[in-house]
Design a protein around this motif. Sequence first.
Motif, PDB file in Angstrom:
ATOM      1  N   ALA A   1      -8.683  -0.808   0.226  1.00 49.64           N
ATOM      2  CA  ALA A   1      -7.707  -0.025   0.031  1.00 49.64           C
ATOM      3  C   ALA A   1      -6.914   0.768   1.523  1.00 49.64           C
ATOM      4  O   ALA A   1      -5.773   0.720   1.618  1.00 49.64           O
ATOM      5  CB  ALA A   1      -7.516   1.051  -1.073  1.00 49.64           C
ATOM      6  N   THR A   2      -8.142   1.264   1.950  1.00 48.90           N
ATOM      7  CA  THR A   2      -7.451   2.042   3.258  1.00 48.90           C
ATOM      8  C   THR A   2      -7.107   1.188   4.213  1.00 48.90           C
ATOM      9  O   THR A   2      -6.498   1.092   5.138  1.00 48.90           O
ATOM     10  CB  THR A   2      -9.101   2.630   3.782  1.00 48.90           C
ATOM     11  OG1 THR A   2      -9.486   3.596   2.764  1.00 48.90           O
ATOM     12  CG2 THR A   2      -8.689   3.374   4.930  1.00 48.90           C
ATOM     13  N   GLY A   3      -7.922   0.015   4.329  1.00 45.84           N
ATOM     14  CA  GLY A   3      -7.487  -1.156   5.374  1.00 45.84           C
ATOM     15  C   GLY A   3      -6.301  -1.559   5.080  1.00 45.84           C
ATOM     16  O   GLY A   3      -5.262  -1.722   5.871  1.00 45.84           O
ATOM     17  N   LEU A   4      -5.695  -1.803   3.846  1.00 46.04           N
ATOM     18  CA  LEU A   4      -4.353  -2.064   3.493  1.00 46.04           C
ATOM     19  C   LEU A   4      -3.205  -1.077   3.640  1.00 46.04           C
ATOM     20  O   LEU A   4      -2.269  -1.478   4.168  1.00 46.04           O
ATOM     21  CB  LEU A   4      -4.391  -2.716   1.894  1.00 46.04           C
ATOM     22  CG  LEU A   4      -3.063  -3.142   1.190  1.00 46.04           C
ATOM     23  CD1 LEU A   4      -2.396  -4.330   2.131  1.00 46.04           C
ATOM     24  CD2 LEU A   4      -3.267  -3.501  -0.073  1.00 46.04           C
TER      25      LEU A   4
ATOM     26  N   LEU B   1     -13.167  -6.441   3.258  1.00 43.26           N
ATOM     27  CA  LEU B   1     -13.863  -6.143   4.549  1.00 43.26           C
ATOM     28  C   LEU B   1     -12.737  -6.864   5.366  1.00 43.26           C
ATOM     29  O   LEU B   1     -12.497  -6.075   6.622  1.00 43.26           O
ATOM     30  CB  LEU B   1     -14.990  -6.780   4.598  1.00 43.26           C
ATOM     31  CG  LEU B   1     -16.187  -6.338   4.177  1.00 43.26           C
ATOM     32  CD1 LEU B   1     -17.551  -7.022   4.444  1.00 43.26           C
ATOM     33  CD2 LEU B   1     -16.323  -4.924   4.594  1.00 43.26           C
ATOM     34  N   ALA B   2     -11.773  -8.182   5.140  1.00 41.13           N
ATOM     35  CA  ALA B   2     -10.955  -8.661   6.237  1.00 41.13           C
ATOM     36  C   ALA B   2      -9.880  -7.484   6.226  1.00 41.13           C
ATOM     37  O   ALA B   2      -9.493  -7.268   7.338  1.00 41.13           O
ATOM     38  CB  ALA B   2     -10.711  -9.752   5.828  1.00 41.13           C
TER      39      ALA B   2
ATOM     40  N   ILE C   1      -8.835  -5.868   9.987  1.00 40.50           N
ATOM     41  CA  ILE C   1      -7.325  -6.082  10.196  1.00 40.50           C
ATOM     42  C   ILE C   1      -6.702  -4.825  10.355  1.00 40.50           C
ATOM     43  O   ILE C   1      -5.992  -4.478  11.231  1.00 40.50           O
ATOM     44  CB  ILE C   1      -6.741  -7.188   9.439  1.00 40.50           C
ATOM     45  CG1 ILE C   1      -7.482  -8.382   9.528  1.00 40.50           C
ATOM     46  CG2 ILE C   1      -5.156  -7.273   9.689  1.00 40.50           C
ATOM     47  CD1 ILE C   1      -6.889  -9.473   8.721  1.00 40.50           C
ATOM     48  N   GLY C   2      -6.713  -3.951   9.295  1.00 40.48           N
ATOM     49  CA  GLY C   2      -5.767  -2.862   9.203  1.00 40.48           C
ATOM     50  C   GLY C   2      -6.455  -1.930  10.137  1.00 40.48           C
ATOM     51  O   GLY C   2      -5.336  -1.179  11.116  1.00 40.48           O
ATOM     52  N   THR C   3      -7.514  -1.760  10.277  1.00 40.52           N
ATOM     53  CA  THR C   3      -8.150  -0.676  11.372  1.00 40.52           C
ATOM     54  C   THR C   3      -7.796  -1.185  12.810  1.00 40.52           C
ATOM     55  O   THR C   3      -7.492  -0.258  13.601  1.00 40.52           O
ATOM     56  CB  THR C   3      -9.651  -0.669  10.975  1.00 40.52           C
ATOM     57  OG1 THR C   3     -10.033  -0.048   9.851  1.00 40.52           O
ATOM     58  CG2 THR C   3     -10.099   0.486  12.052  1.00 40.52           C
ATOM     59  N   ALA C   4      -8.015  -2.289  13.098  1.00 46.00           N
ATOM     60  CA  ALA C   4      -7.592  -2.869  14.277  1.00 46.00           C
ATOM     61  C   ALA C   4      -6.218  -2.721  14.665  1.00 46.00           C
ATOM     62  O   ALA C   4      -6.028  -2.277  15.821  1.00 46.00           O
ATOM     63  CB  ALA C   4      -8.096  -4.091  14.688  1.00 46.00           C
TER      64      ALA C   4
END
Length: 204
Positions: A123-126, A182-183, A187-190
């Motif tokens: 959820a955080t990455g999205l 994890l993907a 991706i979101g973090t990067a």
Amino acid sequence: MSTPSTPLALYGRSRGVPATLAALGCAALLTLWMASRPDFYLDPDRRVPLLSLAPLLASAAIGVSLHSHTRDLDDTAVRPWWPRRLTHLLLLTALAATALALALPGNSQVFGAAGMVRNTLGATGLTALSAVLCGARVSWLPTTLYFSAVYFSASAPRMRARTALTWPLQSGPQLGAWAVALALFVIGTALYAGRGARPEGPRA
């Protein structure tokens, strides 16, 4: 005589970190209270809504904190801002995942801590990805829409078997669900660390 604020304190206030920490604390307390009820403890399936709601609340709070009021200054700073953005996101995500996991005991087979960590990361990455594409103030909206769509369609036989699409509703150990979460987080973090949230105009 008041002492001058440190750069770290100024940064925290400018990003609304105190409010974010308060929201994460409330999400953890809500999770702990709901998980302690007898029906949630005896029937693991009743944890499924909580397994989606708590990470949604946490990721929304984190997403709002990604907004920068001085984006032009950030872009022209002498030192690159990506380490600060990366540290900001990683620390809040780690805190949210740890607090929510501790608030929801149980092994990976019964919608416990493992599923909570996975959903918090995904959820955080999205949400971080949405902040880059749409802006931090509305970064919670795409995540909420996706989680809601998955929750209301998961009862369909075809959707139930698709672990990669219904990862927020999986109990915990499914590799496909972890791979997607994890993907999304990586991706979101990067993208957020490298580009920052999309610039937004002043509020009306």
